[in-house]
Each structure stands twice: as C-alpha cells, then as structure tokens.
Write an enzyme that holds these catalytic residues in place. Structure first.
Site, short mmCIF file in Angstrom:
data_model
loop_
_atom_site.label_atom_id
_atom_site.label_comp_id
_atom_site.label_asym_id
_atom_site.label_seq_id
_atom_site.Cartn_x
_atom_site.Cartn_y
_atom_site.Cartn_z
N ASP A 197 33.07 49.21 34.27
CA ASP A 197 33.75 49.11 35.56
C ASP A 197 33.74 47.65 36.01
O ASP A 197 33.48 46.76 35.19
CB ASP A 197 33.09 50.06 36.58
N ASP A 198 34.00 47.39 37.29
CA ASP A 198 34.13 46.01 37.76
C ASP A 198 32.92 45.16 37.35
O ASP A 198 31.78 45.60 37.42
CB ASP A 198 34.25 45.98 39.29
#
Ligand code: NAG
Ligand code: NAG
Ligand code: NAG
Length: 439
Positions: free
Chosen positions: A248-249
């Site tokens: 993810d980020d």
C-alpha cells in the site's frame, strides 16, 4: 611539477567534501541523541532466540525494569542475534531497543491472546471495523526519548495470518500496526528492517519530533493495507534515506477521520520526506485520505519510485473537512500525479456532508517519469475547488513513446510551467518558472 598538482588535487577534494557535507540536509537535529551508559540484554531476562520460545515475559520484564529502575540517561535493551518470538509489548520512555545484526523480534501467530486497545479518538472506531483495535506489536503511549535502532536487525510482524483473515473477512477488529507511538515525543527509528506488518508498518499518532531514517520496510505487493510510514496528527516528523516496498502507500500523511477527526482537531504539520526509494501498487507519497484535522507544510524531495500505482496522491473526500495546505513534492517517478476529492469511505453515516475539505497550495515540481499510463488527474470538489495548485518542470513519458494520455482536471485553479504533456486548461500557463508566490 608533481607537488603542486598533488596539492591542488588534495585541495579540490577538501573543497568538494566540505561542499557535499553542507549540501546534504538530514533529520539529525530534530531529536536529541541521548548517551546511554546503562545496558541490559534480553537474555538477562530469560530471552531465548531459538525461533520457538515465547519471549513475551522477557520483553515485558525488561521494559518494566527500565521503567521502574530508571537510570540517568536511560537504558539500552540489547537483543543479540537470534529469532525472538513474542506477543505484543509496550515500550517505555528513555529506552533504546537495540537489535544486533541477525536479531529478529518476531510477532507470534497465535492471535488468541493479542490485546485489544481503545480506538483512536480522531477515528472514533477501528479503521477497518467498528469498536476497538488490536494493539500494535511494539507499542508506546505517552512516551518520550525512545529509540529503536541497531545493526539492521528485523522486526517481523508475520502478517500473513492477518492478511488471510482480511481476505476471508473473518477479522473481528482492526488489524494491528507493527509499531505505533501514541502521544509521544522525541522518537528515533533507524537502522532497522520492518517486515510483513499485519497492517500499517510505522504509525506515529499525536506525536511530535519523530525521526525515521535508514530503515527498510518490506511486505509483499499483494499484502493488504501494509502502508510504510503513516505520520498521523503529528508534527515535526522527518523521514529519510529509507527503502520501502509494500502492498500500500509508502508514506501517507493523515490526521483523523471525518467527524471524529474534525472534533479532535489535531493537524499533521511540518513533515519532511527525503531520499526515499520504493515500489508499491498504490501511492508513493500520499496525503490522506483521512485528513480531517488538516495537513500543513509537507515537503517531499528526492523520491525515487518504480512500479507504482500513483506517484503522488493527495486524496480527501466530502465529510472530511480539514485544510490541506502547502504541500511540496519533487520526485523521480514512473507514475503520475493524482489530487482527488472523492477517495475513501466514512466511519459511519454521521459524517457531515457539508464538511468540505479545503485543498490549497499544492506544489509539485521536478517530476520525471517514464512508462506513465496517465499523467495526472486533478479532481476538486464542485463546492470546494482546489486552489493554488502549481505544477512545474514535470515530464511524464508514456509507455509507447512521448505521447502520454492527457491530464484530466475539474474544479481546480492554478498554474503550470514547463509541464509535459501539457495539463488541462484549468491550469494557466505561467511564464516564470516558480511557484513561489503560492508557497
Ligand atoms: C500497554 O500500555 C497500554 C497503554 O499505556 C495499557 O493500556 C496496556 O495495558 C499495556 N499493555 C501491556 C500488554 O502491557
Ligand atoms: C543498515 O541499513 C542502512 C540502510 O539501508 C545502511 O545505510 C547501513 O549502512 C546499514 N548498517 C549496517 C550496520 O549494516
Ligand atoms: C511551507 O512548507 C515548507 C516546507 O515544509 C516550509 O519550509 C515553509 O515555511 C512553508 N510555508 C508557509 C507559508 O508556511
């Protein structure tokens, strides 16, 4: 003839050394680095690094000893080479957790005794599910002067068991972070490897003066919500010289969720991110989507991203409220730029549809990208257009040649200078190359 040349060479070396030493800006002045003379080892407390023995008692007793027998200047807790399995444990103030080369602190996969803690007030509930949330593997609440460092030992969350519960939808509460500091200050995390976090990796929330440097953060590309570092309602956070490759980020700056974040009202401010390299199917540098307390003064520079979903993503939503202001990003990326006002869900149906986020002063410059699928998308809110957006010196090349699918914009006001492909007409051309009058 020989002597003068040698002298000249030497002089040149000195000159360039001094110059480069001055040019490299680092996080090192943000948190005072303490000198600790008191040292204990986890083995003094019965710790066994055989990869099987449960060391919860050893870690909790060692931390208890540091907390209650507090020595001047604090205490180093040394973890020698070996694999130390443990349940979650709390850290305490004035401690250094030092992982030797080859030391692994590994989270148990027996989840039956994993403690639950209260939801964060700025979220109102667990981020994934209503109610409380699982305590982070390493946890700190109300602490100061804590260091996690060493010789690149590993903190291993063994997240697979949690990811599978998420996939099968059998989770009862929100998954744990690998490391979380709540209401804490003067924190340094350096020279540590973070591996397979159940959820977000490093989560400073309601903190100030936090440094994360020389870290490696790894999780499989398909692991759900394994954000790298999420500064949340925190100030003076400095992240540098790290490699992050997760599902993810890589770095996401946050500040609470809808009506709970608005009521708590604690922004994230003065966040610096530099010399970060990495890869993820989601965003490299993100602001949001939980930004209800506001986000101000974020500077990201020398960011080198590859195989990304989106390079830079400023994301918010109706109901969030909050002011996102003065965000500057310069990077080397392979994917475009996204600034959008329709991202992420709501904690419950009590969010205020009139709590519109205000997004202004976003500067993005010196971005270079190849194999870019779409240059950029800037999608403000009809009732709250994004303003003072400035793009300069951006060059994004498509997969098959110089032509990249065009920008898409709506409800945005700003300027652009030397951007290729040229962005939408909402951004007016500016002759001089600076975004200075905005930031
Ligand atoms: C850890 O600290 C929290 C908050 O300070 C406390 O509520 C909790 O009981 C502690 N948990 C453990 C396992 O020591
Ligand atoms: C640990 O890793 C960092 C970051 O990758 C690196 O700069 C540093 O030299 C390593 N330190 C040791 C002792 O291996
Ligand atoms: C904007 O942010 C940068 C970097 O974080 C900071 O140096 C600058 O002072 C800020 N500008 C304003 C007007 O606050």
């Amino acid at each position: 003839m020989l002597l003068p040349t040698t002298l000249l060479t030497l002089l040149c070396f000195f000159f360039f050394d001094a110059l480069s030493a001055e040019e490299v800006v680092t996080c090192s002045n943000i948190v005072p680095f303490p000198r600790r003379t008191d040292k204990i080892s986890i083995t003094d407390f019965g710790g066994v690094g055989d990869g099987v023995t449960l060391n919860t008692k050893a870690f909790r007793e060692a931390v208890y000893r540091i907390r209650h027998l507090h020595r001047n200047g604090g205490t180093v807790l040394f973890v020698p080479p070996g694999i130390y399995v443990s349940e979650p444990f709390n850290l305490t103030s004035h401690m250094t957790l030092y992982l030797a080369a080859g030391a692994v602190i590994r989270a148990t996969q027996d989840l039956s005794t994993w403690p639950l803690i209260a939801p964060l007030p700025s979220y109102g509930r667990g981020r994934e599910l209503p109610g409380g949330r699982y305590m982070s593997f390493l946890h700190g609440d109300g602490l100061e002067d804590v260091i996690i460092t060493g010789e690149n030992g590993t903190i291993d969350g063994q997240g697979e068991v949690w990811w599978n519960m998420w996939r099968k939808q059998t989770l009862k509460f929100t998954r744990p972070n690998l490391v979380e500091f709540v209401n804490s200050k003067n924190i340094i995390i350096s020279n540590v490897i973070f591996k397979d976090s159940p959820f977000w990796n490093i989560h400073p929330v309601y903190c100030s003066n936090v440094v994360v440097r020389f870290t490696t953060i790894l999780a499989p590309r398909d692991s759900p919500n394994t954000d790298g570092i999420d500064p949340d309602s925190s100030s003076n956070v400095c992240i540098e010289d790290s490699y992050i490759s997760t599902g993810d980020d890589l770095v996401a700056v946050k500040s609470g969720w809808d009506e709970y974040g608005i009521a708590y009202g604690r922004p994230s401010s003065d966040i610096t991110i530099r010399r970060v390299t990495g890869s993820s199917p989601f965003s490299g540098i993100a602001v949001g989507s939980e930004t209800s307390g506001g986000v101000e003064n974020v500077l990201a520079e020398h960011i080198n991203l590859f195989k990304m979903g989106v390079g830079i993503h400023v994301k918010t939503n109706t109901g969030r409220g909050g002011l996102i202001h003065n965000i500057t990003v310069s990077q080397d990326a392979r994917k475009g730029i996204k600034i959008s006002g329709d991202v992420g869900g709501h904690p419950d149906d009590r969010f205020d549809p009139n709590a519109l986020p205000v997004v202004k002063g976003i500067t993005i410059n010196n971005v270079w990208g190849v194999k870019v699928l779409q240059a950029g998308l800037i999608k403000g809110l009809n009732k709250a257009p994004f303003t003072e957006v400035c793009l300069s010196d951006i060059n994004l090349h498509g997969e098959t040649g110089p032509r990249t699918p065009p920008w898409q914009c709506s409800d945005v006001v700003g300027v652009a200078h030397q951007v290729s492909p040229w962005p939408c007409s909402e951004l007016i051309s500016q002759q001089s190359g600076s975004c200075g009058n905005f930031s």
